[in-house]
Design a protein around this motif. Sequence first.
Motif, PDB file in Angstrom:
ATOM      1  N   HIS A  89       1.460   5.219  -2.308  1.00  0.00           N
ATOM      2  CA  HIS A  89       0.892   6.161  -3.286  1.00  0.00           C
ATOM      3  C   HIS A  89       2.021   6.690  -4.161  1.00  0.00           C
ATOM      4  O   HIS A  89       2.506   7.800  -3.926  1.00  0.00           O
ATOM      5  CB  HIS A  89       0.214   7.328  -2.565  1.00  0.00           C
ATOM      6  CG  HIS A  89      -0.911   6.930  -1.649  1.00  0.00           C
ATOM      7  ND1 HIS A  89      -2.232   7.094  -1.989  1.00  0.00           N
ATOM      8  CD2 HIS A  89      -0.914   6.377  -0.408  1.00  0.00           C
ATOM      9  CE1 HIS A  89      -3.008   6.669  -0.989  1.00  0.00           C
ATOM     10  NE2 HIS A  89      -2.226   6.230  -0.013  1.00  0.00           N
TER      11      HIS A  89
ATOM     12  N   HIS B 225      -5.613  -2.197   5.306  1.00  0.00           N
ATOM     13  CA  HIS B 225      -4.415  -1.366   5.352  1.00  0.00           C
ATOM     14  C   HIS B 225      -4.446  -0.581   6.662  1.00  0.00           C
ATOM     15  O   HIS B 225      -5.484  -0.031   7.036  1.00  0.00           O
ATOM     16  CB  HIS B 225      -4.426  -0.487   4.094  1.00  0.00           C
ATOM     17  CG  HIS B 225      -4.118   0.957   4.291  1.00  0.00           C
ATOM     18  ND1 HIS B 225      -2.850   1.395   4.590  1.00  0.00           N
ATOM     19  CD2 HIS B 225      -4.903   2.055   4.225  1.00  0.00           C
ATOM     20  CE1 HIS B 225      -2.891   2.726   4.698  1.00  0.00           C
ATOM     21  NE2 HIS B 225      -4.108   3.141   4.490  1.00  0.00           N
TER      22      HIS B 225
ATOM     23  N   GLU C  57      -7.225   2.941  -3.253  1.00  0.00           N
ATOM     24  CA  GLU C  57      -7.641   2.866  -1.877  1.00  0.00           C
ATOM     25  C   GLU C  57      -9.127   3.157  -1.769  1.00  0.00           C
ATOM     26  O   GLU C  57      -9.597   4.161  -2.295  1.00  0.00           O
ATOM     27  CB  GLU C  57      -6.829   3.891  -1.057  1.00  0.00           C
ATOM     28  CG  GLU C  57      -7.150   3.893   0.422  1.00  0.00           C
ATOM     29  CD  GLU C  57      -6.056   4.598   1.241  1.00  0.00           C
ATOM     30  OE1 GLU C  57      -5.055   5.104   0.666  1.00  0.00           O
ATOM     31  OE2 GLU C  57      -6.202   4.659   2.471  1.00  0.00           O
TER      32      GLU C  57
ATOM     33  N   HIS D  11       0.853  -1.199   0.000  1.00  0.00           N
ATOM     34  CA  HIS D  11       0.000   0.000   0.000  1.00  0.00           C
ATOM     35  C   HIS D  11       0.886   1.246   0.000  1.00  0.00           C
ATOM     36  O   HIS D  11       1.431   1.639   1.020  1.00  0.00           O
ATOM     37  CB  HIS D  11      -0.943   0.008   1.208  1.00  0.00           C
ATOM     38  CG  HIS D  11      -1.939   1.142   1.178  1.00  0.00           C
ATOM     39  ND1 HIS D  11      -3.291   0.958   0.964  1.00  0.00           N
ATOM     40  CD2 HIS D  11      -1.778   2.476   1.328  1.00  0.00           C
ATOM     41  CE1 HIS D  11      -3.906   2.122   0.996  1.00  0.00           C
ATOM     42  NE2 HIS D  11      -3.008   3.073   1.213  1.00  0.00           N
TER      43      HIS D  11
ATOM     44  N   ASP E 138       2.551   3.023   3.140  1.00  0.00           N
ATOM     45  CA  ASP E 138       1.609   4.133   2.998  1.00  0.00           C
ATOM     46  C   ASP E 138       2.345   5.433   2.641  1.00  0.00           C
ATOM     47  O   ASP E 138       1.848   6.511   2.909  1.00  0.00           O
ATOM     48  CB  ASP E 138       0.729   4.331   4.245  1.00  0.00           C
ATOM     49  CG  ASP E 138      -0.573   5.087   3.932  1.00  0.00           C
ATOM     50  OD1 ASP E 138      -0.935   5.187   2.751  1.00  0.00           O
ATOM     51  OD2 ASP E 138      -1.199   5.596   4.875  1.00  0.00           O
TER      52      ASP E 138
HETATM   53 MN    MN Z   1      -3.088   5.276   1.872  1.00  0.00          MN
END
Ligand code: MN
Length: 250
Positions: free
Chosen positions: A11, A152, A88, A9, A200
Amino acid sequence: MRSGLVDFHCHLDLYPDHAAAVERCERDGVFTLTVTTTPKAWQQNHDLASATRHVRAALGLHPQLVAERAHEIGLWEELLPRTRYVGEVGLDASPRFYRSFETQKEIFARVLSLCTAAGNKIVTTHSVRATKAVLDMIEQYMPPTRGRVVLHWFTGTAAEAKRAVDLGCYFSVNADMLANEKRAAITKALPLDRVLTETDGPFTQTDSRPTTPSDVWIAVEGLARLHGMPQADISATIMRNLKSLLVEQG
Ligand code: MN
């Protein structure tokens, strides 16, 4: 640099240089799931990821954006047949986002239902202050034979963790979760065959800079310490878990 790490997970499109962030995962051999917060971002993520062996892009509509972007569910639906990875998505009941909570629930119900209808999707899910509601909706809309949810940054109780396991969920664990004593105790009780790692990034920090997928070894090290196991064994376990997550469904 250690290879064979998993960041399930992250970005990548929120780093200053998206393409370079993808390239670093590929170079460092970090199996990375790059999530999107709006379906509009998916195509570019998918194009960059498709050229790699280690990066895959997930199709998302972030619960924190639902207040302004609920209408983008149409685009999300249109793109869903093109990917196995979703996220997400989820629910956020923190004060700043609570006013959209009912809409968030409508969107998440639709996301789960469509994933269930399609089958074989893997859904990385946000559940801030909403663990019970997220689990209720997984139970209602996504039987474990039809898809897989990866929770997550799980912040629920031990009883909720047990319930999530019974619903077939996996958990992606980051270094911040392991740095907190109470969270670490709940993380320790998770069945090790359901655990993945995540950063994350760039929403977390490592050494006062945004965490990158290659920093995910810190979560591996934390899990090794937590379980009193060698890092290599944790690393191998996580890789095995990733493989079984990916092949598990028909
Ligand atoms: Mn996230």
